[in-house]
Motif scaffolding. Structure first.
Motif, short mmCIF file in Angstrom:
data_model
loop_
_atom_site.label_atom_id
_atom_site.label_comp_id
_atom_site.label_asym_id
_atom_site.label_seq_id
_atom_site.Cartn_x
_atom_site.Cartn_y
_atom_site.Cartn_z
N THR A 143 0.82 -1.21 0.00
CA THR A 143 0.00 0.00 0.00
C THR A 143 0.86 1.26 0.00
O THR A 143 0.45 2.29 -0.55
CB THR A 143 -0.94 0.03 1.22
N GLU A 144 2.05 1.19 0.62
CA GLU A 144 2.94 2.35 0.60
C GLU A 144 3.40 2.65 -0.84
O GLU A 144 3.45 3.82 -1.26
CB GLU A 144 4.17 2.12 1.49
N PHE A 145 3.72 1.61 -1.58
CA PHE A 145 4.15 1.82 -2.97
C PHE A 145 2.99 2.19 -3.88
O PHE A 145 3.18 2.84 -4.91
CB PHE A 145 4.90 0.59 -3.49
N GLY A 375 11.83 -4.77 -1.73
CA GLY A 375 11.90 -5.18 -3.13
C GLY A 375 10.67 -5.96 -3.56
O GLY A 375 10.13 -5.74 -4.66
N LEU A 376 10.19 -6.87 -2.69
CA LEU A 376 9.00 -7.67 -3.02
C LEU A 376 7.78 -6.78 -3.21
O LEU A 376 7.01 -6.94 -4.16
CB LEU A 376 8.76 -8.69 -1.91
N ALA A 377 7.59 -5.84 -2.30
CA ALA A 377 6.44 -4.95 -2.40
C ALA A 377 6.50 -4.10 -3.67
O ALA A 377 5.48 -3.90 -4.35
CB ALA A 377 6.38 -4.04 -1.16
N VAL A 381 3.68 -4.18 -6.92
CA VAL A 381 2.99 -2.98 -7.41
C VAL A 381 3.22 -2.80 -8.91
O VAL A 381 2.34 -2.32 -9.63
CB VAL A 381 3.46 -1.73 -6.63
N LEU A 382 4.40 -3.19 -9.39
CA LEU A 382 4.73 -2.99 -10.80
C LEU A 382 4.19 -4.08 -11.72
O LEU A 382 4.23 -3.94 -12.94
CB LEU A 382 6.26 -2.90 -10.96
N ILE A 383 3.70 -5.19 -11.14
CA ILE A 383 3.14 -6.28 -11.97
C ILE A 383 1.81 -5.82 -12.57
O ILE A 383 0.89 -5.44 -11.84
CB ILE A 383 2.92 -7.55 -11.13
N PRO A 384 1.68 -5.83 -13.88
CA PRO A 384 0.41 -5.42 -14.51
C PRO A 384 -0.75 -6.29 -14.05
O PRO A 384 -0.63 -7.51 -13.98
CB PRO A 384 0.69 -5.60 -16.01
N SER A 386 -2.11 -6.42 -11.08
CA SER A 386 -2.13 -6.79 -9.65
C SER A 386 -3.38 -6.20 -8.99
O SER A 386 -3.73 -5.04 -9.24
CB SER A 386 -0.88 -6.25 -8.95
N PRO A 387 -4.05 -6.99 -8.13
CA PRO A 387 -5.27 -6.49 -7.47
C PRO A 387 -4.93 -5.53 -6.34
O PRO A 387 -5.10 -5.84 -5.16
CB PRO A 387 -5.93 -7.77 -6.96
N LEU A 388 -4.46 -4.33 -6.69
CA LEU A 388 -3.96 -3.41 -5.68
C LEU A 388 -5.07 -2.93 -4.75
O LEU A 388 -4.85 -2.78 -3.53
CB LEU A 388 -3.29 -2.21 -6.37
N GLY A 389 -6.26 -2.67 -5.30
CA GLY A 389 -7.36 -2.25 -4.44
C GLY A 389 -7.73 -3.32 -3.44
O GLY A 389 -8.01 -3.04 -2.27
N LEU A 390 -7.73 -4.58 -3.88
CA LEU A 390 -8.06 -5.69 -3.00
C LEU A 390 -7.00 -5.85 -1.91
O LEU A 390 -7.31 -6.14 -0.75
CB LEU A 390 -8.19 -6.99 -3.81
N LEU A 391 -5.73 -5.67 -2.28
CA LEU A 391 -4.64 -5.76 -1.30
C LEU A 391 -4.78 -4.68 -0.23
O LEU A 391 -4.56 -4.93 0.96
CB LEU A 391 -3.29 -5.64 -1.99
N THR A 392 -5.16 -3.48 -0.64
CA THR A 392 -5.35 -2.39 0.31
C THR A 392 -6.47 -2.73 1.29
O THR A 392 -6.33 -2.54 2.51
CB THR A 392 -5.68 -1.08 -0.42
N ALA A 393 -7.59 -3.25 0.76
CA ALA A 393 -8.70 -3.64 1.63
C ALA A 393 -8.29 -4.78 2.56
O ALA A 393 -8.67 -4.82 3.74
CB ALA A 393 -9.90 -4.07 0.78
N GLY A 394 -7.48 -5.70 2.04
CA GLY A 394 -7.02 -6.82 2.85
C GLY A 394 -6.15 -6.38 4.01
O GLY A 394 -6.25 -6.92 5.12
N VAL A 395 -5.30 -5.40 3.77
CA VAL A 395 -4.44 -4.87 4.84
C VAL A 395 -5.28 -4.30 5.96
O VAL A 395 -5.06 -4.59 7.15
CB VAL A 395 -3.48 -3.79 4.28
N GLN A 396 -6.25 -3.45 5.62
CA GLN A 396 -7.08 -2.82 6.65
C GLN A 396 -7.86 -3.87 7.44
O GLN A 396 -7.98 -3.79 8.67
CB GLN A 396 -8.04 -1.82 6.00
N THR A 397 -8.37 -4.88 6.74
CA THR A 397 -9.17 -5.90 7.40
C THR A 397 -8.32 -6.74 8.34
O THR A 397 -8.67 -6.96 9.50
CB THR A 397 -9.84 -6.81 6.36
#
Length: 546
Positions: A143-145, A375-377, A381-384, A386-397
């Motif tokens: 989420t930071e990236f 590096g992993l994060a 983020v750079l992988i075309p 990637s479910p970035l919105g879902l990852l953000t929701a997952g972090v908060q949950t």
């Protein structure tokens, strides 16, 4: 009532696990020599000491206003104006009590949070604390990236280049082999977070309205929108009181070589950090509310990029640029803190040399974990696609689900006399923290239910709160009755505690395990297991559906 005297042994050997944690305090703004035992007389001497000590509390709090916080506070401001500002005021005592206990553990024990959990509660909880911290922090770093890409997009910078450059800065700053140089970089980033101040004045929200909403609780949206408001409040709590903060501050206090003698200065550092985080959060909520007031964007939050554009439309391109730079800065300092908390915890548990005072050759595993996470994060983020919105929701949950367990262990450790001796909690701190844990458990249950049942009604949320409230009252009554009927606990003599440090871990007596403790820990273990499985399954289902 009898008094138990805990005399500071003259030959007390601290249980510091890495010898690099012993020596001079080398802060960004000053140095205190190990053999400097002179009393601080006069304002000038006290100020110089504070400048040398300041850092852990400020960095952990500013790091808390990271990319996820920008999104959460932006959503609150865009969708509900300044009506949720009061939540920040309620979180001030929670932040202080939690982080004060952590800095006390660090200064007194010299041992990181994860290692103390491992040694005092067993291998299961030690492994659980490290594994869940590793996974949650890895997702948080993503989420930071994401924040870096959103800021770069507005500033017209190539997203891939911005992510790679940010990752390089984050890694290089820690790889200098100098704690002092790292802290100077971190403090410079803390100063850069003040860019929100000119943006605030460029938009100029109504001060009287903000002052009112800061002290008067309000749940906007009516009964029909109560569930959405409650989930956002839970998000505000989760982004402001995060599990990684506990691990980071305890280990950072240790790495800075702060001892109990400087506790009062570190508490001032913590208050400075809390003031900065609350002012920053309030400014974000207020300026976002003013930026979207009277526009079609009210109630239509999408992401932080939308907030930046709304700010620019209201106050001009310069305001948008400053807000984007502040987001970029927040993302980098958040990545600093989250990566370090993980590297410290793994070093503590596995006996790996772990200190920013060491060069890369002297702590290869520590720096490998730190750089590997960053590096992993960045790669994710750079992988075309990637479910970035879902990852953000997952972090908060997941953060909301795991936070109560972190607070439970913190409370138990701060009542362990073998660990803290004359520094153990008093009854008032215990009562307040127990109430906070009860609230966090309630919010965690609501959040888990909302993830499983997205259309959960306001009535269902109120029933969950009522059930948790009844259970909390019964638990408090049982605890009170047990104290009244049982043997009264001896009072601790706290004289001379500035010289007391926890002895080596292997010399400590193992804590006594009661039936109530076993039942409570078993219930906590069962809840965490079920909640995490259900949340992960739900997130996978959403990912497959999309």
């Amino acid at each position: 009532m009898t008094t138990t005297t805990v005399n500071p042994p003259t030959t007390n050997t601290a249980a510091v696990l890495d010898d690099a944690h012993l020596g001079d305090i080398k802060g960004a703004l000053g140095t205190i020599r190990l053999d400097d035992h002179a009393p601080r007389q006069g304002l000038s001497a006290k100020l110089k000491t504070l400048l040398a000590i300041v850092g852990p509390g400020l960095i952990v709090m500013v790091g808390d206003n990271d990319a996820g916080a920008f999104a959460t506070y932006g959503q609150a401001g865009q969708n509900y104006g300044t009506h949720l500002l009061w939540t920040l005021l309620l979180l001030v005592p929670v932040l202080y009590v939690n982080q004060e206990m952590v800095l006390r553990l660090g200064a007194v024990t010299g041992v990181g949070h994860a290692r103390l959990i491992l040694e005092r509660f067993g291998k299961f909880w030690g492994a659980f604390s490290v594994i869940d911290l590793f996974l949650l922090n890895a997702l948080t770093l993503v989420t930071e990236f994401i924040g870096v890409t959103l800021a770069a997009g507005y500033l017209g910078l190539p997203k891939a280049g911005a992510v790679v450059l940010a990752a390089a800065i984050i890694i290089a700053s820690a790889f200098t082999g100098s704690f002092q140089r790292f802290e100077r970089v971190a403090m410079a980033l803390c100063a850069a977070s003040l860019l929100l101040v000119p943006v605030y004045f460029m938009i100029h929200p109504k001060t009287s309205q903000m002052a009112h909403d800061f002290v008067v609780p309000n749940l906007p949206g009516g009964s029909g929108g109560l569930s959405a408001v409650m989930l956002l409040i839970i998000g505000i709590v989760g982004t402001t009181v995060a599990p990684w903060q506990l691990f980071f501050q305890q280990s950072y206090v240790i790495d800075k070589r702060i001892t109990p003698r400087f506790m009062k200065y570190e508490k001032i550092d913590l208050w400075i950090g809390i003031a900065v985080v609350v002012v920053g959060a309030g400014a974000m909520m207020g300026l976002t509310a003013a930026a979207f007031a009277g526009t079609e964007g009210v109630g239509q939050f999408t992401d932080t990029a939308g907030v930046i554009h709304g700010v620019a439309e209201r106050a001009g391109h310069l305001a948008g640029v400053l807000f984007a730079i502040a987001l970029l800065d927040a993302s980098i300092i958040g990545a600093f803190a989250v990566s370090l908390s993980t590297a410290y915890a793994i070093g503590d548990v596995f006996g790996i040399k772990h200190s920013l005072h060491r060069g890369v050759k002297g702590a290869k595993g520590f720096y490998a974990v730190y750089a590997g996470l960053v590096g992993l994060a960045a790669v994710i983020v750079l992988i075309p696609g990637s479910p970035l919105g879902l990852l953000t929701a997952g972090v908060q949950t997941l953060a909301g689900v795991l936070l109560p367990s972190a607070s439970v262990f913190l409370l138990l450790l701060c009542n362990d006399r073998e660990v803290l001796g004359p520094w153990v909690n008093g009854p008032r701190t215990n009562a307040f923290t127990a109430a906070v844990v009860g609230v966090l458990v309630t919010l965690s249950v609501i959040l888990t239910a909302a993830v499983l049942f997205p259309d959960i009604s306001a009535g269902a949320i109120m029933r969950i709160m009522a059930v948790c409230g009844v259970v909390g009252v019964l638990a408090a009554g049982y605890s009170f009755t047990r104290r009244r009927t049982g043997t009264k606990e001896d009072r601790i003599d706290r004289t001379g505690r500035e010289d007391w440090r926890m002895p080596p871990l292997e010399t400590l007596t193992k804590p006594k395990v009661s039936t109530a403790y076993k039942l409570g820990m078993g219930a906590l273990r069962g809840y965490l297991l079920v909640a995490m499985i259900l949340v992960v399954v739900k997130l996978v289902q959403v990912a497959l559906a999309n």
